[in-house]
Design a protein around this motif. Structure first.
Motif, PDB file in Angstrom:
ATOM      1  N   ASP A 342       0.940  -1.193  -0.204  1.00  0.00           N
ATOM      2  CA  ASP A 342       0.200   0.024   0.072  1.00  0.00           C
ATOM      3  C   ASP A 342       0.872   1.251   0.039  1.00  0.00           C
ATOM      4  O   ASP A 342       1.650   1.636   0.811  1.00  0.00           O
ATOM      5  N   ASP A 371      -4.383  -0.164  -3.154  1.00  0.00           N
ATOM      6  CA  ASP A 371      -4.280   1.149  -2.256  1.00  0.00           C
ATOM      7  C   ASP A 371      -3.244   1.948  -2.693  1.00  0.00           C
ATOM      8  O   ASP A 371      -2.398   2.622  -1.833  1.00  0.00           O
ATOM      9  N   ASN A 404      -9.042  -1.748  -2.145  1.00  0.00           N
ATOM     10  CA  ASN A 404     -10.178  -1.184  -1.790  1.00  0.00           C
ATOM     11  C   ASN A 404     -10.394   0.296  -1.798  1.00  0.00           C
ATOM     12  O   ASN A 404     -11.104   0.935  -2.095  1.00  0.00           O
ATOM     13  N   HIS A 405      -9.224   0.842  -1.639  1.00  0.00           N
ATOM     14  CA  HIS A 405      -9.254   2.598  -1.342  1.00  0.00           C
ATOM     15  C   HIS A 405      -9.206   3.132  -2.702  1.00  0.00           C
ATOM     16  O   HIS A 405      -9.273   4.379  -2.993  1.00  0.00           O
ATOM     17  N   HIS A 478      -4.801  -7.413  -3.609  1.00  0.00           N
ATOM     18  CA  HIS A 478      -4.773  -6.703  -2.537  1.00  0.00           C
ATOM     19  C   HIS A 478      -4.908  -7.259  -1.204  1.00  0.00           C
ATOM     20  O   HIS A 478      -4.289  -7.090  -0.356  1.00  0.00           O
ATOM     21  N   HIS A 511      -2.562  -4.312   2.151  1.00  0.00           N
ATOM     22  CA  HIS A 511      -4.014  -4.056   2.837  1.00  0.00           C
ATOM     23  C   HIS A 511      -3.919  -3.814   4.307  1.00  0.00           C
ATOM     24  O   HIS A 511      -4.607  -3.173   4.950  1.00  0.00           O
TER      25      HIS A 511
HETATM   26 FE   LIG Z   1      -6.632  -1.889   1.572  1.00  0.00          FE
END
Ligand SMILES: [Fe+2]
Ligand SMILES: [Fe+2]
Length: 594
Positions: A342, A371, A404-405, A478, A511
């Motif tokens: 990330d 991310d 996810n981000h 991720h 993550h």
């Molecule tokens: Fe994440």
């Protein structure tokens, strides 16, 4: 006032206009919420100073908008048709300070009923509608992420309710019960408390991203690096074979309408040209750089193992400072690459990325395991990401996967998707360029978007692994199957079993914001050698934040803290994996021989 009433009023008001051929009628038509807010933002930029933009309130916006605009915002956010008279129950989060302006005005009445999920409490407002069209308004001008949701029931219990023409159409209708979820981007958040009167009603699901559709209060952002007429954010990727293609991407301000690359092989006299495609990217709330043009030139028919020089055409006809890249050699040579966990648009990561390239100038490419930024549809964060990494990806391709981000509150990762030109060879019936495969010499890379359906991508992974004769097999996605925070049973069952079956050498993830290298794992158990199992790694390019640090039996090496990066070098039958800190101290090392 709702669609039925309003249609009537519009018809009466415009009756004369229609028959006199007045243009006013078409201007008066109801628009969409997006069109109204787009236009309002344009007008606000013309009317207010940057400092004033930060002070606007709900009251200001309401006097700023026309009556027609307000009507759109009060009726066009959520629309559907009911075949019988219905009662609409609107669940409004009690934590939202300002009640959306249209709720009471339109006749919704607050009841004493309360609905709860595991996190939030919602008050229930109700209104009866005749059969026909129902239109509901925006969630407010704040960005209150716990957006309202609704349930619908026939007023007459004997009626067979049919709901049609739901807009937006992508969010499914469900049944309101204990255990039902309301937000697709947080489907683990389920209803825990529900009045009996609402049980079994038709539930309209939604996403928290809808809070942004009319976000205007405390909404405006600035980028540190607005676009200009000279290209910047120059970056390489591959959408085709690394041996014979290279994609070059860059950014300018929107006045620059077209782009071109000139390029030439080292020691060659021919100069070649490639026209770029252009995509106008909008971030409505980015007050000092709302629109940019992003260009992509796809260079094809390149010679393998060759250094190329390239330059971009500038708006004044001059050329940018040349840069260079090297295509992959076609013989099964040795190579290395670097990957990051990330990055979250951090300067700490950018500084580390620059150092990593200095330390390993031979690296063939870079990857990021998701991310990349923290709020995927905020372009100012992407601008920071590219600013901090400077020219690292101008000479070496970046092959990322999304986290996810990189998408946002259920609205998808469209900015990520537009930012990178990547192979369109991923699983069928999934968005393209999100999951993809590429080969670099004797290694296969499966790059997975794990925010998409896991089972829907399993068959594609199996097909790729089964049909590959690559010596080395890597998979990057991720969410880490091995970690102490959250079990990923579905990934374990669907994908890790395939990694066992076809012997994937290494899985790379992020993550959880700590560093982990597992023992070689097979069938979810440690095995003696990497020849018999898959090594799962997870890394982080920023400082960590672990408060808990429970034991993990499968772990071989762990660090609570970043930033770290991983360099993987392949020489024939041997692989050396090294994890470094930014200053080049070796934090973890592993050798595999085949
Ligand atoms: Fe994440
Ligand atoms: Fe993260």
């Amino acid at each position: 006032m709702f669609i039925n009433d309003f249609t009537k009023i519009v018809c009466i008001a415009c009756f004369t206009a229609i028959f006199s051929g007045c243009k006013k009628d078409s201007q008066n038509k109801l628009g969409t919420v997006k069109a109204v807010v787009d236009e309002a933002v344009t007008k606000l930029y013309k009317t207010l100073t940057p400092a004033q933009l930060d002070t606007i309130s709900d009251q200001y916006i309401l006097q700023f908008l026309s009556e027609n605009d307000k009507e759109v915002l009060a009726t066009k956010f959520w629309t559907f048709r009911a075949n019988v008279p219905v009662t609409v129950s609107l669940m409004r989060h009690t934590g939202q300070k300002v009640i959306p302006f249209w709720v009471e005005n339109s006749g919704f009445k607050k009841t004493s009923m309360i609905v709860r999920n595991e996190e939030y409490e919602y008050e229930v407002w109700q209104k009866d509608f005749p059969k026909g069209n129902v239109g509901l308004g925006i969630n407010g001008f704040d960005k209150h992420r716990e957006v309202y949701f609704i349930s619908v029931a026939p007023q007459n219990k004997e009626d067979q309710l049919q709901i049609t023409d739901v807009t937006p159409a992508q969010y499914a209708l469900d049944t309101l019960n204990i255990g039902a979820f309301t937000y697709h981007d947080w489907d683990g958040l389920v209803i825990t408390e529900l009045p009996a009167a609402l049980k079994g009603q038709v539930l309209f699901t939604t996403v928290r991203g809808r809070a942004r559709e009319a976000h205007l209060v405390n909404a405006f952002r600035k980028t540190d690096t607005p676009s200009g007429t000279n290209p910047d954010q120059v970056m390489l990727t591959w959408s085709g074979s690394p041996e014979t293609t290279t994609d070059i991407q860059w950014r300018t301000s929107p006045e620059v309408k077209s782009g071109k690359v000139k390029y030439w092989g080292e020691g060659k006299t021919d100069t070649l040209f490639s026209d770029a495609s252009v995509f106008k990217m909008e971030d409505r709330l980015l007050q000092n750089d709302r629109f940019v043009n992003r260009f992509t030139a796809k260079l094809t028919n390149l010679s393998p193992g060759t250094t190329y020089h390239y330059a971009l055409i500038l708006d004044n006809g001059n050329w940018s400072q040349p840069a260079e890249f090297k295509t992959a050699p076609s013989k099964k040579d040795d190579f290395s690459f670097i990957w990051f966990g990330d990055t979250h648009y951090s300067k700490i990561w950018g500084d580390m990325a620059k150092k990593s390239l200095k330390r390993h100038p031979e690296t063939a490419f870079f990857s990021i395991a998701g991310d990349l930024v923290s709020t995927g549809l905020h372009r100012d964060e992407w601008d920071n990401l590219w600013d901090y990494s400077d020219s690292v990806f101008t000479t070496k391709p970046l092959m990322p996967v999304p986290g996810n981000h990189d998408s946002q509150d259920g609205l998808g990762a469209w900015m990520y998707k537009e930012m990178f030109s990547l192979p369109e060879n991923g699983p069928g019936r999934q968005p393209t360029e999100m999951s993809y495969a590429f080969n670099y010499q004797n290694a296969l890379f499966l790059m997975m978007d794990v925010t998409l359906s896991v089972p829907a991508q399993t068959a594609w992974i199996e097909e790729k692994l089964k049909n590959s004769n690559a010596k080395w097999k890597f998979v990057m996605f991720h969410f880490p199957p091995y970690n102490f925070e959250e079990p990923y049973d579905e990934i374990m069952k669907e994908w890790c079993s395939l990694f066992d079956k076809y012997h994937v050498d290494m899985v790379m993830s992020g993550h959880m914001h700590y560093y982990l290298r597992t023992k070689p794992m097979f069938n979810n158990k440690p095995v003696a050698s990497p020849a018999k199992g898959t090594i799962y790694t997870m890394s982080i390019s920023i400082p960590g934040k672990q408060e808990r640090w429970p034991k993990e039996d499968y772990a071989l090496v762990r660090y609570k803290d970043g930033p770290l990066y991983q360099h993987i070098a392949i020489k024939g039958n041997s692989l050396s994996y090294t994890c470094y800190d930014p200053d080049g101290h070796v934090k973890d090392q592993l050798f595999i021989n085949k």
